[in-house]
Design an enzyme around this catalytic site. Structure first.
Site, PDB file in Angstrom:
ATOM      1  CB  CYS A 103      -1.057   0.013   1.258  1.00 47.14           C
ATOM      2  SG  CYS A 103      -2.014   1.727   1.187  1.00 47.14           S
ATOM      3  N   GLY A 104       0.730   1.933  -1.065  1.00 41.76           N
ATOM      4  CA  GLY A 104       1.697   3.156  -1.298  1.00 41.76           C
ATOM      5  C   GLY A 104       1.272   4.321  -0.233  1.00 41.76           C
ATOM      6  CG  HIS A 105      -3.007   5.024   1.009  1.00 45.22           C
ATOM      7  ND1 HIS A 105      -3.535   3.975   0.810  1.00 45.22           N
ATOM      8  CD2 HIS A 105      -3.454   5.435   2.481  1.00 45.22           C
ATOM      9  CE1 HIS A 105      -4.393   3.582   1.859  1.00 45.22           C
ATOM     10  NE2 HIS A 105      -4.519   4.489   2.994  1.00 45.22           N
ATOM     11  CG  ASP A 311      -6.881   4.322  -3.135  1.00 43.22           C
ATOM     12  OD1 ASP A 311      -6.898   5.099  -1.930  1.00 43.22           O
ATOM     13  OD2 ASP A 311      -5.565   3.801  -3.304  1.00 43.22           O
ATOM     14  N   GLY A 316      -0.581   4.108  -4.541  1.00 46.00           N
ATOM     15  CA  GLY A 316       0.426   4.351  -4.698  1.00 46.00           C
ATOM     16  C   GLY A 316       1.305   3.194  -5.432  1.00 46.00           C
ATOM     17  CB  SER A 317       0.904  -0.573  -4.642  1.00 49.06           C
ATOM     18  OG  SER A 317      -0.504  -0.481  -4.609  1.00 49.06           O
TER      19      SER A 317
HETATM   20  O1  LIG Z   1      -1.828   3.449  -2.455  1.00 50.87           O
HETATM   21  C1  LIG Z   1      -1.972   2.282  -2.247  1.00 50.87           C
HETATM   22  O2  LIG Z   1      -1.109   1.644  -2.668  1.00 50.87           O
HETATM   23  C2  LIG Z   1      -3.033   1.695  -1.765  1.00 50.87           C
HETATM   24  N1  LIG Z   1      -4.293   2.478  -1.457  1.00 50.87           N
HETATM   25  C3  LIG Z   1      -5.507   1.677  -1.292  1.00 50.87           C
HETATM   26  C4  LIG Z   1      -5.183   0.473  -2.140  1.00 50.87           C
HETATM   27  C5  LIG Z   1      -3.739   0.483  -2.327  1.00 50.87           C
HETATM   28  O3  LIG Z   1      -3.371  -0.676  -1.527  1.00 50.87           O
END
Ligand SMILES: O=C(O)[C@H]1NCC[C@@H]1O
Length: 413
Positions: A103-105, A311, A316-317
């Site tokens: 998870c990027g965020h 999301d 981010g991912s």
């Molecule tokens: O930013 C992300 O990668 C995530 N945000 C919610 C779903 C992903 O895992």
């Protein structure tokens, strides 16, 4: 503790959290009160959380303490990579269906929090984090289920209780370097049978769509908005989230029902636990309003993940997966940045830095190979995360409704 929450005798089950957001996407960081997980490796601990302690995920993510799109991060202090010295701390990510692999965020939020916490019971490795005085940044290596990601956190000095303390600097973006990102299927024509179609596609008289599958710590199915029949692309005005939800839900179900497809294109060479479709993400590379003169080229995306959770952040991912995809298509080169918007950041587009409005900026920084020889790229991603509060959650023994949380779902959601 009892005084803090104004309750007496209900603190046995108390779970302490710090809440943050990244472009509006929540990260509820669980810092205390969650039981020890069984297992040696992080993936074993992830399985244990799923089998034995899933009621705590539901309690912390669902109503009345959260909602169906809530997101969480559980700090795991002991993992194989913390023990072998290649990571400073581990993390499990929580969502409405289970436990994601990247998870990027949340990584951006965790970077700030881990630098800011000086409580050694919360983060024993905090005192050993390297600090670079020239760039005024601290570095923290986080062991996520997909691998170790290195997070660089800008810091500043604050006077706290008469002492100079290094704390994260919210005026500058946090950045992290991803695990190897790659494309497992480029531009594939997916036939859509009658049973899985949706009105926008039918209106176009189409019975197939172009998709790609790419990995950025989790597998994403990427599809352009216009392919799905949304002729204006992804827009912040006049959108019907239900329409996007219906289309992505149908595509996910269709892909998941095809065992052969999953075995071929959703299989990570190193780890079966990483081998599943996490999300169908709608993307739109034609966003003129986001292409500000001061910023790099931009695109927008809307990510439905887990059980059709939406999301708020630019994901981010998936930005890692999309950099790999754009490079494979030949529309992006190494070291060339691109801004990735969500609908939330797109609604805020104006003058000034896109990162201040919630965009993520990502670029490929290194070519690499997976263990089976597949070409991959390591991506660096920049973005900003913010604190929103702290809570101590309790669960009374006789509380049938809230002990394990619940979800109120609209009929067509
Ligand atoms: O930013 C992300 O990668 C995530 N945000 C919610 C779903 C992903 O895992």
């Amino acid at each position: 503790m009892q005084h803090t929450v104004g309750l007496y005798g209900y603190d046995e089950d108390a779970i302490h959290v710090v809440d943050m957001h990244t472009t509006g996407e929540a990260t509820r960081i669980i810092i205390q009160g969650y039981p020890e997980l069984k297992g040696t490796t992080l993936l074993e601990k992830r399985r244990d959380a799923k089998l034995r302690l899933d009621h705590l995920r539901r309690r912390l993510m669902f109503e009345p303490r959260g909602h169906r799109d809530m997101y969480g991060a559980l700090l795991v202090r002991e993992t194989e990579h913390v023990f072998d010295g290649t990571a400073d701390i581990g993390v499990l990510f929580l969502h409405n269906e289970g436990y994601s692999t990247m998870c990027g965020h949340a990584t951006l939020a965790l970077g700030r929090f881990l630098v800011d916490t000086h409580d050694s019971t919360v983060f024993p490795g905090r005192k050993d984090l390297p600090y670079d005085s020239e760039s005024q940044t601290s570095t923290v290596r986080i062991h996520a289920p997909c691998g170790v990601v290195t997070v660089t956190v800008p810091t500043t000095i604050k006077q706290i209780g008469g002492n100079d303390v290094h704390v994260s600097d919210p005026s500058r973006a946090v950045s992290f370097t991803s695990v190897p990102c790659y494309v497992s299927l480029l531009s594939y024509t997916l036939p859509i049978p009658q049973t899985h179609t949706w009105p926008h596609l039918e209106e176009l008289g189409k019975s197939d769509i172009q998709i790609s599958i790419a990995y950025g710590g989790a597998f994403y199915c990427l599809v352009e908005a216009r392919e799905l029949g949304f002729q204006d692309g992804l827009r912040t005005k006049g959108i019907e989230l239900e329409d996007y939800d219906r289309a992505t839900g149908k595509i996910k179900a269709l892909i998941e029902s095809d065992e052969e497809f999953c075995k071929r294109y959703l299989r990570h060479p190193d780890e079966p636990d990483l081998s599943f479709l996490y999300s169908v993400m709608i993307v739109d590379h034609d966003v003129p309003s986001a292409n500000l003169s001061s910023s790099p080229p931009a695109e927008v995306g809307l990510c439905f993940f887990a059980d059709q959770q939406v999301d708020r952040s630019p994901t981010g991912s998936c930005a890692g997966a999309r950099v790999a995809l754009r490079m494979a298509e030949g529309t992006m080169r190494m070291n060339e940045p691109r801004d990735f918007h969500s609908l939330v950041s797109l609604a805020k587009v104006g003058s000034g830095d896109a990162l201040d409005r919630g965009a993520f900026r990502a670029l490929g920084i290194e070519e690499t190979k997976l263990s089976d020889g597949t070409s991959a790229v390591v991506v660096r991603l920049d973005g900003k995360a913010w604190y929103t509060g702290t809570s101590i959650f309790v669960a009374e023994k006789l509380d049938e409704i809230a002990r394990n949380g619940f979800q109120l779902r609209l009929p067509n959601a």
